[in-house]
Design a protein around this motif. Sequence first.
Motif, PDB file in Angstrom:
ATOM      1  N   ILE A  27      -9.147 -10.453 -18.679  1.00 36.17           N
ATOM      2  CA  ILE A  27      -7.782 -10.282 -17.404  1.00 36.17           C
ATOM      3  C   ILE A  27      -6.932 -11.576 -16.855  1.00 36.17           C
ATOM      4  N   ARG A  28      -8.557 -12.443 -16.350  1.00 39.92           N
ATOM      5  CA  ARG A  28      -7.960 -13.635 -16.369  1.00 39.92           C
ATOM      6  C   ARG A  28      -7.791 -15.388 -17.383  1.00 39.92           C
ATOM      7  N   ALA A  29      -7.756 -14.468 -18.270  1.00 38.45           N
ATOM      8  CA  ALA A  29      -7.020 -15.479 -19.427  1.00 38.45           C
ATOM      9  C   ALA A  29      -6.117 -14.940 -19.643  1.00 38.45           C
ATOM     10  N   ARG A  30      -5.181 -13.602 -19.571  1.00 39.13           N
ATOM     11  CA  ARG A  30      -4.220 -13.338 -20.233  1.00 39.13           C
ATOM     12  C   ARG A  30      -3.150 -13.295 -19.135  1.00 39.13           C
ATOM     13  N   ASP A  31      -3.699 -13.698 -17.318  1.00 38.76           N
ATOM     14  CA  ASP A  31      -2.748 -14.320 -16.583  1.00 38.76           C
ATOM     15  C   ASP A  31      -3.003 -15.853 -17.006  1.00 38.76           C
ATOM     16  N   LEU A  32      -3.844 -16.727 -17.407  1.00 43.14           N
ATOM     17  CA  LEU A  32      -3.466 -18.169 -17.475  1.00 43.14           C
ATOM     18  C   LEU A  32      -2.618 -18.221 -18.422  1.00 43.14           C
ATOM     19  N   ILE A  33      -2.335 -17.688 -19.881  1.00 41.68           N
ATOM     20  CA  ILE A  33      -1.551 -18.198 -20.858  1.00 41.68           C
ATOM     21  C   ILE A  33      -0.478 -16.609 -20.111  1.00 41.68           C
ATOM     22  N   LYS A  34       0.359 -16.243 -19.278  1.00 41.43           N
ATOM     23  CA  LYS A  34       1.027 -15.884 -18.013  1.00 41.43           C
ATOM     24  C   LYS A  34       1.873 -17.144 -17.488  1.00 41.43           C
ATOM     25  N   LEU A  35       0.760 -17.880 -16.917  1.00 39.81           N
ATOM     26  CA  LEU A  35       2.003 -18.878 -16.035  1.00 39.81           C
ATOM     27  C   LEU A  35       1.817 -20.227 -16.432  1.00 39.81           C
ATOM     28  N   LEU A  36       1.214 -20.542 -17.969  1.00 39.67           N
ATOM     29  CA  LEU A  36       1.344 -21.640 -18.830  1.00 39.67           C
ATOM     30  C   LEU A  36       3.316 -21.448 -19.425  1.00 39.67           C
ATOM     31  N   ALA A  37       2.467 -19.365 -19.562  1.00 40.78           N
ATOM     32  CA  ALA A  37       4.504 -19.452 -20.064  1.00 40.78           C
ATOM     33  C   ALA A  37       5.865 -19.789 -19.330  1.00 40.78           C
ATOM     34  N   ARG A  38       5.351 -19.574 -17.866  1.00 38.57           N
ATOM     35  CA  ARG A  38       6.076 -19.655 -16.923  1.00 38.57           C
ATOM     36  C   ARG A  38       5.878 -20.724 -15.681  1.00 38.57           C
ATOM     37  N   SER A  39       5.929 -21.992 -16.986  1.00 36.78           N
ATOM     38  CA  SER A  39       6.251 -23.423 -16.519  1.00 36.78           C
ATOM     39  C   SER A  39       5.749 -24.333 -15.568  1.00 36.78           C
ATOM     40  N   VAL A  40       3.945 -23.575 -15.180  1.00 38.95           N
ATOM     41  CA  VAL A  40       3.271 -23.030 -14.218  1.00 38.95           C
ATOM     42  C   VAL A  40       1.831 -24.627 -14.812  1.00 38.95           C
ATOM     43  N   SER A  41       2.272 -25.697 -14.406  1.00 41.77           N
ATOM     44  CA  SER A  41       0.757 -26.908 -15.083  1.00 41.77           C
ATOM     45  C   SER A  41      -0.182 -26.302 -15.013  1.00 41.77           C
ATOM     46  N   PHE A  42      -1.128 -27.377 -15.909  1.00 39.22           N
ATOM     47  CA  PHE A  42      -2.559 -26.285 -17.081  1.00 39.22           C
ATOM     48  C   PHE A  42      -3.134 -26.604 -15.079  1.00 39.22           C
ATOM     49  N   GLU A  43      -3.157 -27.765 -14.437  1.00 40.17           N
ATOM     50  CA  GLU A  43      -3.801 -27.763 -13.456  1.00 40.17           C
ATOM     51  C   GLU A  43      -3.871 -26.618 -12.130  1.00 40.17           C
ATOM     52  N   GLN A  44      -2.755 -26.724 -12.288  1.00 41.88           N
ATOM     53  CA  GLN A  44      -3.082 -24.883 -11.292  1.00 41.88           C
ATOM     54  C   GLN A  44      -3.283 -23.620 -11.426  1.00 41.88           C
ATOM     55  N   ALA A  45      -2.765 -23.765 -13.691  1.00 46.32           N
ATOM     56  CA  ALA A  45      -3.078 -22.419 -13.983  1.00 46.32           C
ATOM     57  C   ALA A  45      -4.767 -21.980 -14.216  1.00 46.32           C
ATOM     58  N   ILE A  46      -5.080 -23.254 -14.874  1.00 41.17           N
ATOM     59  CA  ILE A  46      -6.766 -22.684 -14.740  1.00 41.17           C
ATOM     60  C   ILE A  46      -7.410 -22.737 -13.128  1.00 41.17           C
ATOM     61  N   ARG A  47      -6.595 -23.280 -12.157  1.00 45.10           N
ATOM     62  CA  ARG A  47      -8.064 -22.346 -11.050  1.00 45.10           C
ATOM     63  C   ARG A  47      -7.551 -20.322 -10.910  1.00 45.10           C
ATOM     64  N   ILE A  48      -7.027 -20.043 -11.613  1.00 44.82           N
ATOM     65  CA  ILE A  48      -7.086 -19.263 -11.757  1.00 44.82           C
ATOM     66  C   ILE A  48      -7.988 -17.451 -11.905  1.00 44.82           C
ATOM     67  N   LEU A  49      -9.340 -18.909 -13.174  1.00 43.87           N
ATOM     68  CA  LEU A  49     -10.431 -18.605 -13.882  1.00 43.87           C
ATOM     69  C   LEU A  49     -10.938 -18.151 -13.011  1.00 43.87           C
ATOM     70  N   GLN A  50     -10.859 -18.629 -11.376  1.00 49.09           N
ATOM     71  CA  GLN A  50     -12.153 -18.751 -10.480  1.00 49.09           C
ATOM     72  C   GLN A  50     -12.200 -16.721  -9.529  1.00 49.09           C
ATOM     73  N   ASP A  51     -13.211 -16.524  -8.745  1.00 44.10           N
ATOM     74  CA  ASP A  51     -13.182 -15.436  -8.870  1.00 44.10           C
ATOM     75  C   ASP A  51     -12.167 -14.494  -7.383  1.00 44.10           C
ATOM     76  N   ASP A  52     -12.045 -16.294  -5.980  1.00 44.89           N
ATOM     77  CA  ASP A  52     -11.565 -15.646  -5.031  1.00 44.89           C
ATOM     78  C   ASP A  52      -9.719 -16.663  -5.164  1.00 44.89           C
ATOM     79  N   VAL A  53      -9.396 -16.523  -6.770  1.00 51.16           N
ATOM     80  CA  VAL A  53      -8.431 -16.243  -6.819  1.00 51.16           C
ATOM     81  C   VAL A  53      -7.736 -16.124  -7.540  1.00 51.16           C
ATOM     82  N   ALA A  54      -6.246 -15.590  -7.076  1.00 47.63           N
ATOM     83  CA  ALA A  54      -5.494 -14.119  -7.589  1.00 47.63           C
ATOM     84  C   ALA A  54      -3.878 -15.130  -8.083  1.00 47.63           C
ATOM     85  N   CYS A  55      -2.950 -14.266  -9.185  1.00 49.45           N
ATOM     86  CA  CYS A  55      -1.795 -14.665  -9.310  1.00 49.45           C
ATOM     87  C   CYS A  55      -0.666 -13.640  -9.196  1.00 49.45           C
ATOM     88  N   ASP A  56       0.373 -13.883  -8.857  1.00 48.86           N
ATOM     89  CA  ASP A  56       1.825 -12.717  -9.002  1.00 48.86           C
ATOM     90  C   ASP A  56       2.919 -13.749  -9.671  1.00 48.86           C
TER      91      ASP A  56
END
Length: 382
Positions: free
Chosen positions: A114-143
Amino acid sequence: MASSKQNGPTTASGKTEFRGAKPTSENRDESELLTVPDGWKEPAFSKEDNPRGLLEESSFATLFPKYREAYLKECWPLVQKALNEHHVNATLDLIEGSMTVCTTKKTFDPYIIIRARDLIKLLARSVSFEQAIRILQDDVACDIIKIGSLVRNKERFVKRRQRLIGPKGSTLKALELLTNCYIMVQGNTVSAIGPFSGLKEVRKVVLDTMKNIHPIYNIKTLMIKRELAKDSELRSQSWERFLPKFKHKNVNKRKEPKKKTVKKEYTPFPPPQPESQIDKELASGEYFLKASQKKRQKMEAIKAKQAEALSKRQEERNKAFIPPKEKPVHPKKPKEASTETKIDVAALKEKVKKAKNKKLGALTAEEVKLKMEADEKKKKKK
């Protein structure tokens, strides 16, 4: 035989528990158990928690726009490296323009896909890799907030989206500092990465901005909340008394008509029947008069109207010949000469005589004496 009765159930230690007994330290309050202590962190999910792995393979795919192709091509090796640590495969299809992530036999964390799915979604929405990779941490979520369908007018939508960003991105920066989230506004979506509490606030601010509520009001509220959270006593209390309440000034009031029609009270009975011309003539007695008499009455009424109109016209004509009222003329009193403006004639005459006797450019008597004394002093010194 005598039997002993007990009021409460017996425990393993043999002690009886009475209903009226006071709660011990073991029987804590439920609210205390529900509160999360400061600095507490959930332990990371390890392979020991799920040694057998997953039964089925799961995969997610998402499309990306053409302008992201060059950036994704560059950073894709880093994406694969990060996901391989969690035993997740990632593939980039440049022909179809899609990204795919799927689990492997070695994957032990069931939520990592699920976190990997959010990662590719963020990359598709012009989020940089440095910020998008934070989604793999447990205490970080995305919207990812979709704002494209909230405003119909294109020009209005662009203005409100720019209002969210602010001049030189100042409004967005203030939101990021208050919510501890990274916010990216791109096209018809707003992507946010951070803690759950911050994401909730970001979504509220974004939706309010698109509803024509300026973000500065929400930023002010967030600043007050942050200060209140620092006080340990106020944490358990309601904050409504401290938070500002803003009123909408530009409320479109419905224009009231000039002529207001007052509705009459409803009655089940119909209105009374109006009198006909014959009824009126019967009431006044004209019905029984002869034709010559009726004609004479009509002529008299016409003559009376004409005489009235003639008298009014004559009055208006006579108004021009009426002289206007003149104001009463009061005789003017001679003004007394004030003491300040009085002139001393004798002193003036003497001054004029002296001026006549005196030659142009000549010295006065006092000046001549002073000059004579100065010349004598010079002679003595010599």
